[in-house]
Design a protein around this motif. Structure first.
Motif, PDB file in Angstrom:
ATOM      1  N   ASP A  35       0.868  -1.172  -0.013  1.00 51.17           N
ATOM      2  CA  ASP A  35       0.105   0.075   0.044  1.00 51.17           C
ATOM      3  C   ASP A  35       0.820   1.372  -0.019  1.00 51.17           C
ATOM      4  OD1 ASP A  35      -2.715  -1.089  -0.103  1.00 51.17           O
ATOM      5  OD2 ASP A  35      -2.092  -1.874   1.890  1.00 51.17           O
ATOM      6  N   ASN A  36       0.516   2.187  -0.974  1.00 50.42           N
ATOM      7  CA  ASN A  36       1.075   3.292  -1.120  1.00 50.42           C
ATOM      8  C   ASN A  36       2.691   3.192  -1.619  1.00 50.42           C
ATOM      9  OD1 ASN A  36      -0.730   5.511  -0.932  1.00 50.42           O
ATOM     10  ND2 ASN A  36      -0.471   5.540   1.044  1.00 50.42           N
ATOM     11  N   THR A  37       3.042   2.231  -1.792  1.00 50.38           N
ATOM     12  CA  THR A  37       4.431   1.937  -2.355  1.00 50.38           C
ATOM     13  C   THR A  37       4.385   1.170  -3.731  1.00 50.38           C
ATOM     14  OG1 THR A  37       5.321   1.311  -0.249  1.00 50.38           O
ATOM     15  CG2 THR A  37       6.682   0.627  -2.348  1.00 50.38           C
ATOM     16  N   LEU A  38       3.793   0.346  -3.972  1.00 51.37           N
ATOM     17  CA  LEU A  38       3.147  -0.560  -5.330  1.00 51.37           C
ATOM     18  C   LEU A  38       2.178   0.227  -6.082  1.00 51.37           C
ATOM     19  CD1 LEU A  38       4.006  -4.069  -5.032  1.00 51.37           C
ATOM     20  CD2 LEU A  38       5.455  -2.486  -5.846  1.00 51.37           C
ATOM     21  N   VAL A 114      14.837  -3.790   0.569  1.00 47.16           N
ATOM     22  CA  VAL A 114      13.510  -3.572   1.229  1.00 47.16           C
ATOM     23  C   VAL A 114      12.988  -2.352   0.640  1.00 47.16           C
ATOM     24  CG1 VAL A 114      12.054  -3.169   3.342  1.00 47.16           C
ATOM     25  CG2 VAL A 114      13.992  -4.825   3.208  1.00 47.16           C
ATOM     26  N   ILE A 115      12.044  -2.339   0.164  1.00 52.47           N
ATOM     27  CA  ILE A 115      11.343  -0.831  -0.399  1.00 52.47           C
ATOM     28  C   ILE A 115      10.048  -0.741   0.126  1.00 52.47           C
ATOM     29  CG2 ILE A 115      10.794   0.395  -2.639  1.00 52.47           C
ATOM     30  CD1 ILE A 115      12.115  -1.715  -4.139  1.00 52.47           C
ATOM     31  N   GLY A 116       9.837   0.497   0.573  1.00 58.57           N
ATOM     32  CA  GLY A 116       8.509   0.840   1.223  1.00 58.57           C
ATOM     33  C   GLY A 116       8.310   2.359   1.496  1.00 58.57           C
ATOM     34  N   ASP A 117       7.148   2.776   1.845  1.00 59.04           N
ATOM     35  CA  ASP A 117       6.811   4.042   1.813  1.00 59.04           C
ATOM     36  C   ASP A 117       6.799   4.573   3.494  1.00 59.04           C
ATOM     37  OD1 ASP A 117       4.268   2.605   2.329  1.00 59.04           O
ATOM     38  OD2 ASP A 117       3.516   4.726   2.569  1.00 59.04           O
ATOM     39  N   GLN A 118       7.047   3.764   4.283  1.00 56.34           N
ATOM     40  CA  GLN A 118       6.854   4.340   5.786  1.00 56.34           C
ATOM     41  C   GLN A 118       8.358   4.095   6.698  1.00 56.34           C
ATOM     42  OE1 GLN A 118       3.552   3.538   8.004  1.00 56.34           O
ATOM     43  NE2 GLN A 118       2.563   2.510   6.241  1.00 56.34           N
ATOM     44  N   ILE A 119       8.594   4.762   6.976  1.00 52.04           N
ATOM     45  CA  ILE A 119       9.994   4.828   7.975  1.00 52.04           C
ATOM     46  C   ILE A 119       9.919   3.790   8.794  1.00 52.04           C
ATOM     47  CG2 ILE A 119      11.516   6.055   9.150  1.00 52.04           C
ATOM     48  CD1 ILE A 119      11.634   8.390   7.347  1.00 52.04           C
ATOM     49  N   ILE A 137       8.067   7.972  -1.689  1.00 48.78           N
ATOM     50  CA  ILE A 137       7.300   8.804  -1.293  1.00 48.78           C
ATOM     51  C   ILE A 137       5.821   8.241  -1.373  1.00 48.78           C
ATOM     52  CG2 ILE A 137       6.000  11.113  -1.699  1.00 48.78           C
ATOM     53  CD1 ILE A 137       8.793  12.254  -2.436  1.00 48.78           C
ATOM     54  N   PRO A 138       5.095   8.262  -0.423  1.00 53.13           N
ATOM     55  CA  PRO A 138       3.618   7.620  -0.638  1.00 53.13           C
ATOM     56  C   PRO A 138       2.833   8.048  -1.863  1.00 53.13           C
ATOM     57  CG  PRO A 138       3.666   8.917   1.502  1.00 53.13           C
ATOM     58  CD  PRO A 138       5.145   8.837   0.806  1.00 53.13           C
ATOM     59  N   MET A 139       2.079   7.066  -2.534  1.00 57.04           N
ATOM     60  CA  MET A 139       1.372   7.331  -3.677  1.00 57.04           C
ATOM     61  C   MET A 139       0.171   7.998  -3.410  1.00 57.04           C
ATOM     62  SD  MET A 139       1.763   3.845  -6.012  1.00 57.04           S
ATOM     63  CE  MET A 139       3.271   3.920  -7.252  1.00 57.04           C
ATOM     64  N   SER A 140      -0.455   7.868  -2.337  1.00 54.05           N
ATOM     65  CA  SER A 140      -1.666   8.677  -2.079  1.00 54.05           C
ATOM     66  C   SER A 140      -1.607   9.167  -0.475  1.00 54.05           C
ATOM     67  CB  SER A 140      -2.905   7.754  -2.467  1.00 54.05           C
ATOM     68  OG  SER A 140      -3.284   7.105  -1.435  1.00 54.05           O
ATOM     69  N   SER A 141      -2.446  10.196  -0.079  1.00 54.36           N
ATOM     70  CA  SER A 141      -2.319  10.490   0.856  1.00 54.36           C
ATOM     71  C   SER A 141      -3.722  10.022   1.915  1.00 54.36           C
ATOM     72  CB  SER A 141      -2.448  12.240   1.084  1.00 54.36           C
ATOM     73  OG  SER A 141      -3.789  12.382   0.421  1.00 54.36           O
ATOM     74  N   LYS A 142      -4.544   9.192   0.943  1.00 55.67           N
ATOM     75  CA  LYS A 142      -5.377   8.627   1.929  1.00 55.67           C
ATOM     76  C   LYS A 142      -5.055   7.189   2.716  1.00 55.67           C
ATOM     77  CE  LYS A 142      -9.860   6.873   0.779  1.00 55.67           C
ATOM     78  NZ  LYS A 142     -10.672   5.559  -0.008  1.00 55.67           N
ATOM     79  N   GLU A 143      -5.102   7.433   3.759  1.00 50.47           N
ATOM     80  CA  GLU A 143      -4.768   6.159   4.607  1.00 50.47           C
ATOM     81  C   GLU A 143      -5.687   6.113   5.934  1.00 50.47           C
ATOM     82  OE1 GLU A 143       0.097   6.251   3.812  1.00 50.47           O
ATOM     83  OE2 GLU A 143      -0.844   8.095   4.896  1.00 50.47           O
ATOM     84  N   LEU A 144      -5.001   5.000   6.878  1.00 50.57           N
ATOM     85  CA  LEU A 144      -5.754   4.862   7.964  1.00 50.57           C
ATOM     86  C   LEU A 144      -5.377   6.148   8.977  1.00 50.57           C
ATOM     87  CD1 LEU A 144      -5.059   1.047   8.404  1.00 50.57           C
ATOM     88  CD2 LEU A 144      -7.360   1.958   8.146  1.00 50.57           C
ATOM     89  N   TRP A 145      -6.202   6.123   9.786  1.00 49.16           N
ATOM     90  CA  TRP A 145      -5.828   7.277  10.812  1.00 49.16           C
ATOM     91  C   TRP A 145      -4.537   7.013  11.548  1.00 49.16           C
ATOM     92  CZ3 TRP A 145      -5.136   6.413  16.312  1.00 49.16           C
ATOM     93  CH2 TRP A 145      -5.471   5.342  16.608  1.00 49.16           C
TER      94      TRP A 145
END
Ligand SMILES: [Mg+2]
Length: 171
Positions: A35-38, A114-119, A137-145
């Motif tokens: 999510d938000n990476t691929l 390892v590839i991802g959008d969250q530190i 950088i995350p692909m979208s800003s729509k995410e869980l709270w």
């Protein structure tokens, strides 16, 4: 301590990463976030752009495994579409799923990225074990709270890393 949060590479998106970039470093396998990476957080299936990106790595003999904190159905449908192994509910940054990932890939820590959008999940988890880590950088800003809250912490970390000269903002 701060170095545990610092990726080896920081890029706009997976599409800025070429198979040669990793092959030149001796990388033979990739543990990749979903999510938000691929794909954007809510995307239902891989599009043609993603499939051809993936095939480029496959041709270079670089294998991939999706390791996601998301639930089984979501991760499985993507992995099946790309015909690659996956681990769901990975509880990143815990080490277990990363170690299971290299088992599935048949690689070692030293030749796996390892590839991802969250530190706080992807990069921290990868660095704890000594993987080559790539932050996107995350692909979208729509995410869980919860993730949105973590983003605030991540922004502070990224700014600190940049200030200390450990990290450069992607162009
Ligand atoms: Mg993600």
């Amino acid at each position: 301590m701060l170095k545990l949060f610092c990726p080896d590479m920081y890029i706009q998106s997976i599409y800025f990463l070429k198979p040669e970039d990793l092959a030149n470093r001796g990388i033979k396998g990739i543990i990749v976030d979903l999510d938000n990476t691929l794909v954007p957080w809510n995307a239902e299936e891989p599009d043609n752009k993603l499939i051809s990106w993936f095939k480029g790595f496959d041709k270079r003999g670089i294998k991939m495994c999706i390791v996601s904190n998301n639930k089984k159905n979501r991760v499985k449908s993507f992995a099946n579409e790309l015909s690659i192994p996956f681990i769901h509910k990975a509880v990143k940054p815990r080490k277990k799923a990363f170690l299971k990932g290299i088992k599935l890939l048949g690689t070692e820590i030293f030749n796996t990225a390892v590839i991802g959008d969250q530190i706080l999940t992807d990069i921290l988890g990868g660095n704890r074990l000594g993987f080559y880590t790539v932050l996107v950088i995350p692909m979208s800003s729509k995410e869980l709270w919860w993730t949105r809250l973590m983003r605030k912490v991540e922004r502070v970390i990224i700014n600190m890393l940049i200030k200390k000269g450990l990290l450069k903002k992607p162009l």
